[in-house]
Write a protein that holds these residues in place. Structure first.
Motif, short mmCIF file in Angstrom:
data_model
loop_
_atom_site.label_atom_id
_atom_site.label_comp_id
_atom_site.label_asym_id
_atom_site.label_seq_id
_atom_site.Cartn_x
_atom_site.Cartn_y
_atom_site.Cartn_z
N LEU A 96 0.83 -1.21 0.00
CA LEU A 96 0.00 0.00 0.00
C LEU A 96 0.86 1.26 0.00
O LEU A 96 0.58 2.21 -0.72
CB LEU A 96 -0.93 -0.02 1.21
N THR A 97 1.90 1.23 0.83
CA THR A 97 2.79 2.40 0.87
C THR A 97 3.46 2.62 -0.47
O THR A 97 3.54 3.75 -0.98
CB THR A 97 3.85 2.20 1.96
N ASN A 98 3.96 1.53 -1.06
CA ASN A 98 4.59 1.67 -2.38
C ASN A 98 3.60 2.18 -3.42
O ASN A 98 3.96 2.98 -4.29
CB ASN A 98 5.16 0.31 -2.81
N ALA A 99 2.37 1.73 -3.32
CA ALA A 99 1.35 2.20 -4.26
C ALA A 99 1.03 3.68 -4.03
O ALA A 99 0.84 4.44 -4.99
CB ALA A 99 0.08 1.36 -4.12
N GLU A 100 0.98 4.10 -2.74
CA GLU A 100 0.74 5.51 -2.43
C GLU A 100 1.87 6.37 -3.00
O GLU A 100 1.62 7.38 -3.68
CB GLU A 100 0.66 5.70 -0.91
N VAL A 101 3.10 5.98 -2.70
CA VAL A 101 4.25 6.74 -3.20
C VAL A 101 4.31 6.71 -4.73
O VAL A 101 4.61 7.71 -5.38
CB VAL A 101 5.55 6.19 -2.59
N GLY A 102 4.01 5.55 -5.30
CA GLY A 102 4.01 5.45 -6.76
C GLY A 102 2.97 6.34 -7.40
O GLY A 102 3.23 6.99 -8.42
N ALA A 103 1.78 6.41 -6.81
CA ALA A 103 0.73 7.28 -7.35
C ALA A 103 1.12 8.75 -7.25
O ALA A 103 0.89 9.54 -8.17
CB ALA A 103 -0.58 7.02 -6.62
N ILE A 104 1.73 9.10 -6.10
CA ILE A 104 2.19 10.49 -5.94
C ILE A 104 3.27 10.81 -6.97
O ILE A 104 3.27 11.87 -7.60
CB ILE A 104 2.70 10.70 -4.51
N SER A 105 4.20 9.88 -7.15
CA SER A 105 5.28 10.10 -8.12
C SER A 105 4.75 10.21 -9.53
O SER A 105 5.17 11.10 -10.30
CB SER A 105 6.29 8.95 -8.02
N GLU A 106 3.82 9.34 -9.91
CA GLU A 106 3.27 9.39 -11.27
C GLU A 106 2.42 10.65 -11.48
O GLU A 106 2.39 11.20 -12.57
CB GLU A 106 2.43 8.14 -11.54
N ARG A 107 1.76 11.10 -10.42
CA ARG A 107 1.00 12.34 -10.53
C ARG A 107 1.95 13.52 -10.75
O ARG A 107 1.68 14.42 -11.55
CB ARG A 107 0.17 12.56 -9.27
N LEU A 108 3.09 13.49 -10.04
CA LEU A 108 4.08 14.53 -10.23
C LEU A 108 4.63 14.50 -11.65
O LEU A 108 4.76 15.54 -12.30
CB LEU A 108 5.23 14.37 -9.22
N GLN A 109 4.95 13.31 -12.15
CA GLN A 109 5.48 13.20 -13.51
C GLN A 109 4.45 13.65 -14.54
O GLN A 109 4.80 14.29 -15.54
CB GLN A 109 5.90 11.75 -13.78
N ALA A 110 3.18 13.34 -14.30
CA ALA A 110 2.13 13.79 -15.22
C ALA A 110 2.02 15.31 -15.22
O ALA A 110 1.86 15.94 -16.28
CB ALA A 110 0.79 13.15 -14.85
N SER A 111 2.12 15.90 -14.03
CA SER A 111 2.05 17.37 -13.94
C SER A 111 3.25 18.02 -14.62
O SER A 111 3.11 18.99 -15.37
CB SER A 111 1.98 17.79 -12.47
N LEU A 112 4.44 17.47 -14.35
CA LEU A 112 5.65 18.06 -14.96
C LEU A 112 5.65 17.88 -16.47
O LEU A 112 6.08 18.78 -17.20
CB LEU A 112 6.89 17.42 -14.34
N SER A 113 5.19 16.73 -16.94
CA SER A 113 5.14 16.52 -18.39
C SER A 113 4.12 17.45 -19.04
O SER A 113 4.34 17.93 -20.16
CB SER A 113 4.80 15.06 -18.71
N ALA A 114 3.02 17.74 -18.34
CA ALA A 114 2.05 18.71 -18.86
C ALA A 114 2.66 20.10 -18.92
O ALA A 114 2.47 20.84 -19.90
CB ALA A 114 0.80 18.71 -17.98
#
Length: 420
Positions: A389-407
């Protein structure tokens, strides 16, 4: 102890003002030092046209002098008065006006100065966009670290509660010491992860505070992923039309052509006018204390040792260089837009999968917790579920950051980020 820490964290968060993304961008517009430097340089460049025009405007000068002569010279003309040619104390004053009438070499210089001002203005605009882009990147990064702290705090609370529960079970003799040691190890790791997340957030927040020139006494709110233009829009054409760095490359080519024209115009003759008025207590042979003179002069440099030919070849090479740089800039922008679009689509796909994985991890952790309390699941299964769960939480936060930065990168590549 953990409850106390969580309570203190909430109290500090409530007392610390929240800095929004719009407020951070506005603060950067007003306080960023790099932007202030760029604006100061723009003000200096705004004087280029005036300096170029100064060579074509009239110049007026006045002067005076006093001379103490060792001897006095007097001329007595036949039948006329004596004229003092050189008095002991000689005073004189002079006023002179000069005006260029035909100065071909100045014409391209004036045009070049105007182009140089355009280039300076475009460079300042490009610097403004890059600075605001850096602020937005820093804001999203710091806000993501702040979200990571919350995920780490949640894991620490879960592992601490699990350690306490395992300790009770160990005291009751229902679990082995290995299970207790595993629970203590998971709690220690969670504490270390929380410390790392807090340090990373503090560093990112300090970097953001430096960009906007204010104290790092704020918290952040994670903005939504920026909206990007639809896939059917021609972003490449839009970027070539709106990006200031492309416009700079084009105007630099115009500037190089104008400077080469200036060399060609230096072959033409120039015509000037000057007027002089002098006043002195020495009358001279004319018998008058004041004299004036008007002069119309022309100058044509026929041969200067080949310097103009050298300058012409040099400026022609600069035109070729500027032309290549313009094409290079346009090609680079086309590539950046295409790459940014692919990165954004890839980041969106990764974010969607990360959110799906997070939902599954939450459900798995909930069911495993229920099974453990019912005595069906083992502690190792619970620990694995919490870690997942923790890895999934951190992964979702990281992917959200990457999506924002790529936008953000796509908006920047298209030339629409902070265009206003």
């Amino acid at each position: 102890m953990i409850s106390l820490i969580a309570a203190l964290t909430l109290t500090v968060s409530a007392a610390t003002p929240v800095l929004t993304l719009d407020e951070a961008l506005q603060a950067a517009r007003q306080e960023n030092l790099d932007l202030k430097v760029a604006r100061a340089r723009l003000e200096q460049s705004a004087l280029l046209s005036r300096r170029a025009w100064a060579g074509y405007l009239p110049t007026v000068s006045v002067g005076g002098s006093y001379t103490r002569n060792s001897n006095e010279a007097v001329v007595a003309l036949p039948g006329g008065p004596e004229i003092v040619i050189q008095p002991f104390n000689q005073f004189s004053a002079q006023a002179e006006v000069r005006q260029a009438i035909i100065a071909p070499s100045l014409w391209p210089a004036i045009r070049s100065a105007g182009i140089a001002e355009d280039v300076a203005e475009l460079n300042t605009e490009n610097a403004r966009r890059e600075i605001l882009f850096a602020v937005a990147q820093s804001y999203y990064g710091a806000a993501s670290y702040q979200e990571a702290i919350r995920a780490a705090q949640f894991l620490l609370e879960v592992n601490t509660a699990r350690e306490a529960d395992t300790q009770k079970r160990f005291d009751a003799g229902t679990v082995t010491r290995v299970a207790l040691l595993r629970a203590q190890l998971d709690r220690a790791r969670a504490e270390q992860d929380l410390l790392r997340a807090r340090n990373a957030y503090a560093s990112a927040r300090l970097a953001l505070a430096t960009l906007i020139q204010r104290d790092a006494d704020f918290t952040l709110e994670l903005p939504p992923v920026p909206q990007v233009p639809a896939a059917n829009e021609d972003l490449t054409k839009q970027a070539l039309e709106q990006r200031p760095d492309v416009a700079v490359a084009r105007r630099n080519l115009d500037l190089a052509v104008s400077r080469r024209q200036g060399v060609w115009f230096s072959y033409a003759p120039s015509v000037g006018f000057s007027g002089v008025y002098r006043l002195s207590n020495a009358a001279g042979f004319t018998g008058r204390n004041d004299v004036w003179a008007l002069t119309l002069s022309a100058q044509w440099m026929l041969w200067d040792g080949g310097l103009r030919e050298i300058n012409l070849r040099e400026e022609s090479a600069r035109v070729a260089e500027a032309s290549a740089l313009r094409k290079q800039s346009e090609a680079r922008v086309t590539e950046e837009v295409a790459r940014a679009r692919l990165e954004y689509e890839n980041a969106q796909a990764n974010l969607s999968k990360a959110q799906e994985a997070l939902g599954l991890a939450r459900e798995t952790q909930r069911l495993t917790e229920i099974s453990f309390k019912a005595g069906v699941a083992t502690y190792l299964e619970v620990a694995d579920a919490n870690a997942a769960l923790t890895n999934a939480e951190v992964g979702a936060i990281s992917e959200r950051l990457q999506a924002s930065l790529s936008a953000l990168r796509l908006l920047r590549a298209a030339g629409v980020f902070m265009a206003e």
